[in-house]
Every structure is written in C-alpha cells, then in structure tokens.
Design an enzyme around this catalytic site. Structure first.
Site, PDB file in Angstrom:
ATOM      1  N   CYS A  45      20.973 -38.763 -40.618  1.00 29.29           N
ATOM      2  CA  CYS A  45      20.962 -37.447 -41.279  1.00 29.29           C
ATOM      3  C   CYS A  45      19.653 -37.172 -42.011  1.00 29.29           C
ATOM      4  CB  CYS A  45      22.134 -37.330 -42.240  1.00 29.29           C
ATOM      5  SG  CYS A  45      23.696 -37.677 -41.434  1.00 29.29           S
ATOM      6  N   HIS A  83      21.431 -32.036 -47.672  1.00 28.20           N
ATOM      7  CA  HIS A  83      22.100 -32.345 -46.403  1.00 28.20           C
ATOM      8  C   HIS A  83      23.557 -31.879 -46.500  1.00 28.20           C
ATOM      9  CE1 HIS A  83      23.727 -34.292 -42.980  1.00 28.20           C
ATOM     10  NE2 HIS A  83      24.294 -35.277 -43.637  1.00 28.20           N
ATOM     11  N   ASN A 125      28.982 -31.353 -40.455  1.00 27.54           N
ATOM     12  CA  ASN A 125      27.811 -32.206 -40.633  1.00 27.54           C
ATOM     13  C   ASN A 125      27.076 -32.318 -39.293  1.00 27.54           C
ATOM     14  OD1 ASN A 125      25.992 -34.298 -40.937  1.00 27.54           O
ATOM     15  ND2 ASN A 125      27.422 -35.691 -41.939  1.00 27.54           N
TER      16      ASN A 125
END
Ligand code: UT7
Length: 327
Positions: free
Chosen positions: A113, A254, A284
């Site tokens: 990520c 994020h 996500n």
C-alpha cells in the site's frame, strides 16, 4: 531551489461495482458490519481482460494530459504494485510501451500500500539529483485476483484501481517539500501472499491444497501498527519542515479503513474537513489509493495553489511513509 512537483494527476477504476449487499450474498457478512468496521460501501472489480497495466495506462494518460506533456518526454516511469501483469518483465515496461514513452526507464516496485509514496520518493530523489526531469509515478492494482472470495475477513476490504502522477523538475519553493519512507520487515508475515512466488510456486501442490495464492492478513495486528506508523510518518514530515498539523490544508491518508483514518487524524489533531476520504467508494486499492484520492481531490477543487498537503501510507512489509507537498 531545484524541486520536484506534481503537475498532473489521473485515475481509473473498473466499471463493475461490488456493493456490500452483493457481498452479503457471497459470505456471512452484512452491510452494517462492513460499514461500521471499515467505512467501505462498495469497491470496483476488474473485468476479464482488464489488468494492472490496462488501468495504469488509463490513469497515466489523464495525468499526462493534465500536465500537458507527451509520453516521449518522460525519462522515468515507476509503478508500485503487488499485482503485476506477470512476474517479469516489469509491468512498468508494458505501460511504457503502451504509452509510447520510449525515452523513459521503467520499473516496478513492491511496497504494497506504500507503493505510490515509495515511487514518489524515488522520483523526487532522481529529480532533485538531476538524473530525471519528468517522471510518471503510478499505483495500480487488481487485488480482486488475489482475494479469497470465501474469506469474509479479507474479501470485504479490497478493490481494484489505479492512480498516477506526473512529477516534473522545477525551480521554486512549491512542490514536494519532503518524503519519508520506512520498512519494518519483522512483520512481513502479517500481511502477504504466500503462494505464486518462487518459495511456493503457483504450480506446486502445496500452493493449491493450502490456497496459498490468496492474501493472508492478521487484521487487528495490521490495524494497531498502521495507526502508530502513520502517525510517526506524518510527524516526521511535519517536523522536517518546521510545521504543525495546523499548517495542513488537506491530509490524504491511505484508504484502508475508516477507523484507521479517523484514529490517525485524531492523533494528529486534525478536524474532519481536513481529512480526505473516498474509501466508501473503492475499498482498499493498496498502492492506488493515495493517487486516486489525490486525483479526486485535485479535480474536485480541494487543492489550491499554496495549499500544504500531507500524504501518508501504511502497508504490507510493513512499509509506511509520508510526503509533504506545497500545491
Ligand atoms: O493496507 C493495509 C491493509 N489492511 C488493513 O488495513 C486491515 C486493517 N485491519 C482492519 O481493517 C480490521 O482489523 C478488520 C476490518 C479487518 C477487522 O475488524 P476488527 O474490528 O479488527 O474485527 P476482528 O477481526 O476483531 O473481528 C471481530 C469479529 C470476529 O468474530 P468473533 O471472533 O468476535 O466472533 C470476526 O470473525 O467480526 C468477525 N468478522 C466479520 N463479521 C461479519 C470478521 N469479518 C467479518 C465480516 N462480516 N466481513
């Protein structure tokens, strides 16, 4: 002062929407649980024939158009991804070819990520060191291909998408003020894909029997570390620039879990209107989450010239990092 600054952004997501109601029909879960525990309402799922490179090229073309430059002017292409089209060659090379960016050096990086922020940090270093003038940094994923759609602990979280930024050399005080990137390999098994590398090849019986091709995650351990690490990375960015959270116009974290974002924002002392959130729409998307959010914020007019913007990430590895920008 020679700096790097973002001159164009772009993003692309697949058309297919998978809602929480759809997931209720696939695993033992509920819209209520997913919304309360994660903030996610829907995610996008790549169609057959749609790959990381497909989404990345779409986002890249938008970023190039906004920057007003041609692909042949690029001298660097960095793709952050954990779902490359192939183990090799680098998906960045496929993107280079599709864009016609024949003068660029292109490579993938694997930082989960944090892939986009790692890429931004490398592009910034290349540009300030004089080794590149125009870079393209992309985060793109088709996580739906490595998600176990029978595992309610993980399948509700992830989505597919891509975001890109053109980063150019520039003389002045705006642009990328700092980047900080970190790794903590002590936790590599907390969030990973056990199969399909060389340790457990895709073809091995063990990979098939133990379903090692899917994402594995200790969610609560990730959660705990994420809040702490994102606060640390944000703090490093602010103190390196002699700033405090009150100097920020926008915080773009994020997009993994609404509760992680809220807890980090609270620790930093930010009011909710300064925190950008779009994970209800996409879930996500790993390396794509920050550049998609940056592109949406930019196109929605939430980034004005002179605004100070903090990007902050956390992901598998563990990897984490921050970038402070003056827009
Ligand atoms: O980019 C980094 C990537 N990863 C992350 O950011 C993930 C970080 N972690 C998280 O987001 C959260 O830990 C999760 C959303 C994954 C889980 O939330 P949680 O509040 O930590 O829940 P939990 O894992 O402690 O599970 C609580 C209960 C369990 O039931 P029992 O054992 O208490 O009976 C789970 O089995 O919730 C159950 N559960 C579910 N129930 C309904 C787990 N997943 C689901 C589900 N629907 N989808």
């Amino acid at each position: 002062m020679l700096r790097a600054r973002i001159t164009g952004t772009g993003s692309a997501v697949p058309e297919k929407v998978l809602s929480n109601a759809d997931l209720e029909r696939m695993v033992e879960t509920s819209d209520e649980w997913i919304t309360a525990r994660t903030g996610i309402k829907q995610r996008r799922i790549a169609a057959e024939g749609e790959f990381t490179s497909t989404l990345a090229v779409k986002a890249a073309r938008q970023a190039l158009a906004m920057a007003g430059i041609g692909a042949e002017e690029l001298d660097l292409i960095i793709l952050g991804t954990v779902t490359p089209d192939f183990p090799f060659p680098a998906t960045a090379c496929i993107i280079q070819h599709e864009l016609g960016a024949r003068n660029a050096v292109a490579f993938d990086l694997s930082a989960a990520c944090s892939g986009f922020l790692y890429g931004l940090s490398i592009a910034d270093t290349y540009i300030r060191g004089g080794s590149a003038k125009k870079a393209l940094v992309i985060g793109a994923e088709v996580l739906s291909r490595i998600v176990d759609w029978t595992d309610r602990n993980t399948c509700i979280l992830f989505g597919d998408g891509s975001g890109a930024a053109v980063v150019e050399a520039y003389e002045g005080d705006d642009g990328i003020l700092s980047t900080h990137i970190y790794s903590d390999g002590a936790y590599w098994e907390t969030l990973y894909q056990a199969g399909c590398g060389r340790r457990n090849p895709a073809s091995s019986q063990r990979t098939i029997d133990e379903r090692l091709f899917f994402i594995r995650m200790d969610g609560s351990d990730v959660f705990k570390h994420a809040v702490r690490a994102m606060e640390e990375a944000a703090g490093a960015a602010l103190s390196a620039n002699g700033m405090s959270a009150s100097d920020l116009s926008l915080f773009i974290p994020h997009q993994a879990n609404r509760r992680i974002i809220d807890a980090t924002g609270k620790r930093l002392g930010l009011t909710p209107e300064k925190v950008f959130i779009n994970l209800h729409n996409y879930g996500n998307t790993s390396s794509a989450s920050i550049p998609i959010a940056l592109d949406e914020a930019s196109r929605a007019g939430r980034l004005k010239k002179g605004d100070v913007v903090l990007l902050d990430s956390f992901g598998g590895g563990f990897t984490y990092g921050s970038a402070l920008l003056r827009w």
